[in-house]
Each structure stands twice: as structure tokens, then as C-alpha cells.
Design an enzyme around this catalytic site. Structure first.
Site, mmCIF file in Angstrom:
data_model
loop_
_atom_site.group_PDB
_atom_site.id
_atom_site.type_symbol
_atom_site.label_atom_id
_atom_site.label_comp_id
_atom_site.label_asym_id
_atom_site.label_seq_id
_atom_site.Cartn_x
_atom_site.Cartn_y
_atom_site.Cartn_z
ATOM 1 N N LYS A 96 0.873 -1.173 0.000
ATOM 2 C CA LYS A 96 0.000 0.000 0.000
ATOM 3 C C LYS A 96 0.913 1.228 0.000
ATOM 4 O O LYS A 96 1.658 1.459 0.955
ATOM 5 C CB LYS A 96 -0.907 0.018 1.227
ATOM 6 C CG LYS A 96 -1.780 1.264 1.305
ATOM 7 C CD LYS A 96 -2.516 1.350 2.625
ATOM 8 C CE LYS A 96 -3.177 2.717 2.784
ATOM 9 N NZ LYS A 96 -3.747 2.917 4.132
ATOM 10 N N ASN A 205 -9.207 1.148 10.132
ATOM 11 C CA ASN A 205 -8.379 0.808 11.279
ATOM 12 C C ASN A 205 -8.928 1.462 12.542
ATOM 13 O O ASN A 205 -9.475 0.804 13.422
ATOM 14 C CB ASN A 205 -6.929 1.213 11.029
ATOM 15 C CG ASN A 205 -5.950 0.699 12.086
ATOM 16 O OD1 ASN A 205 -4.765 0.564 11.831
ATOM 17 N ND2 ASN A 205 -6.407 0.380 13.286
#
EC number: 2.8.1.10
Length: 255
Positions: A96, A205
Site C-alpha cells: 500500500k 483501522n
């Protein structure tokens, strides 16, 4: 199925592994989420220090695909160095790309992100760039050969949800690769909206790790993403200016 490069996943939830109250809570939340892709910041991991504890020791890695990220990078060159470090660990070939352009907003630097993505693609990485909701930049990244694009819903960790659903819908409409909404998700309703817009997945998250009960929130996000995807596939009714009776008068007997 969510297809990223050569990989296929049943879950459309990608879960970050930072900021949990404890490793035990983190493990329970990961399991409750049903996620198959876990992301982590390479700079915060002791991947070459086996004597120091980290979340990898808590998990059955045969069940998950790891997605390291280049958090902390300010330039393309830094991002590439971090990605190479992750690849050298032997844990993963996906990356990422995260190149931050502003410390206050944590918004990505579009120029450096594009540059880093190009460099990493040339080195054979499976590249998933974190970007803003800039429609043109998202197109440029997919044209470059990125295996997915990851537009932010709002600033990282802000919990503001999807600020600009119109731009996200434009990105999704033009997409030839998976669109994974990343950053700013605050609750299950935000995840549902992302999926109803047609996103292929959601990465989150703080919405889980920062919840009062991370394990319950992980389960809630799992169900929200499944519900949103089903709703998108089912096709919602169009919005109308005026009412439309669900039980029309035609054919009704007179009492």
C-alpha cells in the site's frame, strides 16, 4: 469475490492492525472482522527482530494476506525504500503506497504518490496507492497499472465518514481496477454507504481499534460491508419527489 492482482478474497473488508489496546484485543478483532487482508506500517514493525513481540506472532498467517504500507514516507524514494524492506522480509508482495504531503491533514502527496507507484510497478510489486478523492489522479493511477486505487473518504483517523460521495462515485464509475475506500471511516453507516456507492472494498483501522469495544465494532463492520454490497448488487429504488403508495388503489374493493 474481491480480486487484487493474482489474488482473490471472499471478504471485502481490509483491516489495519495499529493502535489496539492490546495484542489479544487485536487478535480477537481481526477474527471477528472476517478480514483476509491485514495492513501494517513497516516502520512500526519489528520484522527483522524476532525477539521483540509483534502482532504477527498472534495470528495464523496461512489465513491472511499481509499488506504492508509505507506510512511515514514523505517522498517517492522513501516509499520505495520502505516497500523494498517489506518485500525483503519475505512476507508479502503487495504494497500500500502511502506518501503523506501534509502532517496536519495526513493527506497524500499526489505527485510523489504517482511517482512511487510507477517505480514500484517497474519493480514488480502489486501496488495499491492511497490517494485523495481526486477523480483524475485515480484515473492516472489505474492507467499507470496499479492493481487497485484507494481513495480516502476523509482524513486518516478523523472518523468523518464519506465527505464527498459524488467524487467517490465518479472514481468508481471510471474504474477498471478495484476501488477500496480508505481512511476516515467512523462507523458502520459509513462502510455501508461506501459499498452502496459501488466500492469494491473498505479499508479501516481507527474505527475498530479506537471503538469502546473493538471486537464488537469489527463484527459490526463485517456485517455493514456485507449489507452494503448486497444492497448495491440488489439495486436501490430511485428517489422520487413525491410519494408512491406501496398498496395502489386500483383493484381494491369498496367497503
Amino acid at each position: 469475490m474481491l480480486k487484487i492482482g493474482p489474488y482473490e478474497f471472499s471478504s471485502r473488508l481490509l483491516l489495519g492492525t495499529g493502535k489496539y489496546p492490546s495484542l489479544d484485543v487485536q487478535k480477537e478483532a481481526v477474527e471477528a472482522s472476517g478480514a483476509e487482508i491485514l495492513t501494517f506500517a513497516v516502520r512500526r514493525m519489528n520484522i527483522f527482530s524476532p525477539e521483540q513481540p509483534n502482532f504477527l506472532e498472534q495470528l495464523d498467517l496461512s489465513k491472511y494476506k499481509l499488506l504492508p504500507n509505507t506510512a511515514g514516507a514523505k517522498t517517492a524514494e522513501e516509499a520505495v525504500r520502505i516497500a523494498r524492506l517489506a518485500k525483503a522480509s519475505g512476507l508479502c508482495d503487495m504494497i500500500k503506497v502511502e506518501v503523506i504531503g501534509c502532517d496536519k491533514t495526513l493527506l497524500p502527496d499526489p505527485v510523489e504518490t504517482l511517482k512511487a507507484a510507477e517505480m514500484l510497478l517497474e519493480e514488480g510489486f502489486i501496488v495499491l496507492p492511497y490517494t485523495s478523492d481526486d477523480v483524475v489522479l485515480a484515473r492516472r493511477l489505474q492507467e499507470l497499472g496499479c492493481h487497485a486505487v484507494m481513495p480516502g473518504a476523509s482524513p486518516i483517523g478523523s472518523g468523518q465518514g464519506i465527505i464527498n460521495p459524488l467524487n467517490l462515485s465518479f472514481i468508481i464509475e471510471q474504474a477498471t481496477v478495484p476501488v477500496i475506500v480508505d481512511a476516515g471511516i467512523g462507523g458502520p453507516a459509513d462502510a455501508v454507504l461506501a459499498m452502496e456507492l459501488g466500492a469494491d472494498g473498505v479499508l479501516l483501522n481507527t474505527a475498530v481499534s479506537g471503538a469502546a469495544d473493538p471486537v464488537k465494532m469489527a463484527k459490526a463492520m463485517k456485517l455493514a460491508i456485507e449489507a452494503g454490497r448486497l444492497g448495491y448488487e440488489a439495486g436501490r429504488i430511485p428517489k422520487k419527489r413525491y410519494a408512491s403508495a406501496s398498496s395502489p388503489m386500483e383493484g381494491m374493493s369498496v367497503v
